[in-house]
Structure formats: structure tokens, C-alpha cells
Design an enzyme around this catalytic site. Structure first.
Site, PDB file in Angstrom:
ATOM      1  N   GLY A  35      85.022  32.310  47.041  1.00 17.18           N
ATOM      2  CA  GLY A  35      85.855  33.495  47.641  1.00 17.18           C
ATOM      3  C   GLY A  35      85.727  34.148  48.653  1.00 17.18           C
ATOM      4  O   GLY A  35      86.516  35.162  48.594  1.00 17.18           O
ATOM      5  N   LYS A  72      82.948  18.247  38.567  1.00 14.88           N
ATOM      6  CA  LYS A  72      82.095  18.981  39.537  1.00 14.88           C
ATOM      7  C   LYS A  72      81.177  19.926  38.502  1.00 14.88           C
ATOM      8  O   LYS A  72      80.930  20.817  37.714  1.00 14.88           O
ATOM      9  CB  LYS A  72      83.483  19.956  39.809  1.00 14.88           C
ATOM     10  CG  LYS A  72      82.821  20.694  40.751  1.00 14.88           C
ATOM     11  CD  LYS A  72      83.624  21.618  41.461  1.00 14.88           C
ATOM     12  CE  LYS A  72      83.475  23.411  42.097  1.00 14.88           C
ATOM     13  NZ  LYS A  72      84.155  24.016  42.838  1.00 14.88           N
ATOM     14  N   ALA A 109      84.658  25.871  48.998  1.00 10.88           N
ATOM     15  CA  ALA A 109      84.077  26.747  49.349  1.00 10.88           C
ATOM     16  C   ALA A 109      84.561  27.570  50.566  1.00 10.88           C
ATOM     17  O   ALA A 109      83.884  26.914  51.111  1.00 10.88           O
ATOM     18  CB  ALA A 109      82.823  26.778  48.634  1.00 10.88           C
ATOM     19  N   GLY A 110      84.907  28.560  50.702  1.00 13.50           N
ATOM     20  CA  GLY A 110      84.504  29.401  52.210  1.00 13.50           C
ATOM     21  C   GLY A 110      86.395  29.230  52.953  1.00 13.50           C
ATOM     22  O   GLY A 110      86.374  29.751  53.786  1.00 13.50           O
ATOM     23  N   ASN A 123      90.333  27.218  46.351  1.00 16.00           N
ATOM     24  CA  ASN A 123      91.120  27.896  45.356  1.00 16.00           C
ATOM     25  C   ASN A 123      91.511  29.462  46.031  1.00 16.00           C
ATOM     26  O   ASN A 123      92.693  29.643  46.559  1.00 16.00           O
ATOM     27  CB  ASN A 123      90.377  27.631  43.826  1.00 16.00           C
ATOM     28  CG  ASN A 123      90.681  28.748  42.800  1.00 16.00           C
ATOM     29  OD1 ASN A 123      90.675  28.295  41.948  1.00 16.00           O
ATOM     30  ND2 ASN A 123      91.801  28.939  42.998  1.00 16.00           N
ATOM     31  N   THR A 124      90.712  30.529  45.914  1.00  7.22           N
ATOM     32  CA  THR A 124      90.835  31.466  46.516  1.00  7.22           C
ATOM     33  C   THR A 124      92.075  31.327  47.864  1.00  7.22           C
ATOM     34  O   THR A 124      92.611  32.648  47.743  1.00  7.22           O
ATOM     35  CB  THR A 124      89.631  32.218  47.395  1.00  7.22           C
ATOM     36  OG1 THR A 124      88.726  31.938  46.031  1.00  7.22           O
ATOM     37  CG2 THR A 124      90.150  33.465  47.049  1.00  7.22           C
TER      38      THR A 124
END
Lengths: 97, 265
Positions: free
Chosen positions: B163, B102, B189-190, B211-212
Site C-alpha cells: 500500500g 497466497k 506489494a509496493g 491492488n492499491t
């Protein structure tokens, strides 16, 4: 050849031998300064990558090493002798997104 | 859905949910959350080894072995193409030649928005060097197409800032990207909660990376399970072909004839 020339030849030979001995002694006394992950370390004997890893106690981890911008393949750990001024990055896998 | 696998660089994956391994409380939680998510592709970061400190501390790869998961090394924290390339070369060596990676090159530490100029430069070098690059990028459809043309194997546009949990802010751009590229488009993301993941999949995205959203949930393992369901639900809804949206719905679900007469006069 004249006596003077012979003397000069002998003198040159002596100087060369003396010079060589000085270098050999110098190698043993030379301190190797290496930067590892941004910290400076000093070694007073020649050291290869395998020995470095044992010294740093990271032998049981899966790691990768970059030496002066080039990857050091695992198969080369025994062969590559570290030199004064080397900059090493030693990395592991950690959590990340 | 056994035939509806995600294909990336010729390899097939049954899970369309990709998960990061950062921000968890400890390795036990990391392992449990990833298990609950059903993810097969998981991202890892590459960082300096702590030298001389606790040689017996557990290693991430002990709990997430390369034999069980497809590990996707990232270039988090890299702000230049050069650093990203060096990081991935180290990663490839670390993972015995594994070349699926990545790529992310960030532009500023506050927003973590990608620097697409450096990303393109890094992608060119990495593809030439034999890497299979899944590239994190903005939702700019022109850049996405350029990255595909360079040879990236997947395009991973942000839905909102890393995040941030703000969800899918611009579905139209994601649609533009999907209209233009042939390689898988994976939202990265997001994502903040399950509906965000479902929306991404309903749009037709091939997968979602997060992830977050899981790690920062109050109950990460429960959220991981929710995300698995959301990705599956969204994908099924996409494949089912949704009804059209209409401003005025002049189409009730019940018959319009045979209604009993109103009692009032």
C-alpha cells in the site's frame, strides 16, 4: 437369596430407572451455548449445522465453517450436531489484496 | 506473445498482471477495474460472515465467479502461521477444494512487513497439506530460496511496503532472487504507477501483483488499463533484450564521418 438381598436388588433397579428418566428430561431442558464468530448464541434444542445456517440467514451465500479448529465439510452439515461450548468461525470471500 | 504465457504450478495464464479486489469504491468499480486489467488471477480475502445483517447483500463471488477467474485466497491480517493455515483451510473448503493460495504472514500492523519466520513455518504445513502456495515474502534471496525448497510454487517478493506505492526500491535483490529460484517470481506489494510495473517486468520478473496502485488511483479503471499495457511493455522489453548501460556513451546513433565543416574559424 434372602429377603433382604432381593429388596436391595429391587431398590438398585428402581434407582437406575429413576436416574435414567432424570437424564432424558435433562437433555430436553439443556441449553446449548455456542460461540459463532465471537458472539455467544443459545439454543434450547439440539441443532445441526444446516439448521444453524438457516437460522442465521446465510444460506444463500458461499460460506465455509470451522468448528473447534476443524473444517466442517459441506457434506457434513446435516450430520454434525452442535454441542455446548462449540466455537464456530463462519467465513465468506471478500475483497482483498 | 501468445506463447509467452505465465506458468504457475503447471497451469498456463496469458496475463502476467495479478490483481487484488480490495479497497474499491463498490463492486461495480471492482468488476470494471479487473476487466480493464485483463487479469486472470485475482486475490480475495477470507473474513467472518456478517450474520443476520442483510441476507440479500451481494457477494463478491457473484461478480467475480470462480468459473471465470482463478481466485487466489490470501491470508491478509494473519500474524501467525497457525492463523494463516486455518484461513487457507477455510478458503479451500469455500472454493470447493481449490488449492492455489497466497500465503502472507505479517510481522507488524504499521509496516505490514512480512514475518518470514512464521511464513516459512506456515509454508511447510501448507505444502504438506497439499496446497499450492504462492508466497508473499521479503526481498531476502536466502529466504526466497528456502521457500522454494519447501515447495512453494511461486515466490512473491515485495518491491516496497504494502500500500505504499513506493515502487521498486531494490531491483538488485529482485535480481538475486531471480538468479536463485526456478519457480516464477512475481513482484507483490509496493507498485504505485505504470512505470513501476514496467520496471519489474523489464528486470525479468514473471508477473506483478497489485491492488492499491489501481484501487487508490484517481481513476481506477483507467489505471487498470495502464497497468495492463505496462506489464505487456515491460515484458516485451525484457524479451527484446535491452541495450547495455554505459557510463560514458561514446556511441552516437548517427555516423561520425561526413559531417559538414564548421563555418566558424
Amino acid at each position: 437369596m434372602s429377603a433382604v438381598c432381593l429388596d436391595q436388588l429391587t431398590l438398585c433397579a428402581c434407582v437406575r430407572v429413576k436416574y435414567k428418566i432424570t437424564i432424558i428430561i435433562g437433555d430436553f431442558l439443556e441449553v446449548i451455548t455456542i460461540s459463532i464468530n465471537g458472539t455467544v448464541h443459545q439454543f434450547d434444542t439440539p441443532i445441526n449445522v444446516t439448521t444453524l445456517i438457516e437460522h442465521m440467514q446465510i444460506g444463500n451465500k458461499r460460506i465455509a465453517i470451522e468448528r473447534n479448529g476443524e473444517i466442517v465439510p459441506r457434506g457434513q452439515f446435516n450430520q454434525q450436531m452442535l454441542a455446548d461450548g462449540d466455537k464456530l468461525e463462519v467465513v465468506v470471500a471478500v475483497g482483498g489484496g | 506473445m501468445s506463447q509467452d504465457n505465465l506458468i504457475i504450478a503447471g497451469k498456463s495464464y496469458s496475463s502476467r498482471l495479478l490483481v487484488g479486489t480490495g479497497k474499491y469504491k463498490d463492486f461495480a468499480e471492482t468488476q470494471a477495474a479487473i476487466e480493464a486489467s485483463g487479469a486472470e488471477i485475482i486475490t480475495i480475502a477470507i473474513r467472518r460472515s456478517n450474520i443476520g445483517q442483510n441476507p440479500n447483500e451481494p457477494n463478491l463471488l457473484d461478480i467475480l465467479p470462480p468459473s471465470k477467474y482463478t481466485l487466489l485466497p490470501n491470508t491478509a491480517g494473519c500474524y501467525s502461521a497457525d492463523d494463516a493455515v486455518r484461513t487457507l483451510r477455510l478458503a479451500r473448503e469455500l472454493l470447493d477444494g481449490h488449492s492455489l493460495v497466497k500465503l502472507e504472514v505479517l510481522g507488524d500492523p504499521q509496516s505490514l512487513y512480512p514475518n518470514v519466520v512464521e511464513t516459512i513455518a506456515a509454508a511447510k504445513t501448507l505444502v504438506k497439506d497439499g496446497f499450492q502456495v504462492m508466497v508473499y515474502t521479503s526481498d531476502d534471496p536466502i529466504i526466497a530460496k528456502q521457500l522454494e525448497d519447501i515447495g512453494c510454487v511461486a515466490i512473491m517478493p515485495l518491491a516496497s511496503l504494502i500500500g505504499s506505492g513506493m515502487g521498486i526500491l531494490n531491483p538488485w535483490h529482485l535480481q538475486l532472487i531471480m538468479d536463485r529460484v526456478q519457480v516464477p517470481v512475481i513482484v507483490d506489494a509496493g507498485v504505485g504507477t505504470a512505470s513501476d510495473a514496467a520496471i519489474a517486468m523489464e528486470l525479468g520478473c514473471h508477473g506483478v501483483l497489485m491492488n492499491t496502485a489501481i484501487a487508490a488511483a484517481q481513476k481506477p479503471v483507467l489505471m487498470a488499463g495502464a497497468m495492463k499495457l505496462a506489464v505487456d511493455a515491460g515484458r516485451a522489453a525484457y524479451l527484446a533484450g535491452r541495450m547495455p548501460k554505459k557510463l560514458y556513451s561514446a556511441s552516437p546513433s548517427s555516423p561520425t564521418s561526413g559531417i559538414i565543416a564548421s563555418a566558424k574559424k
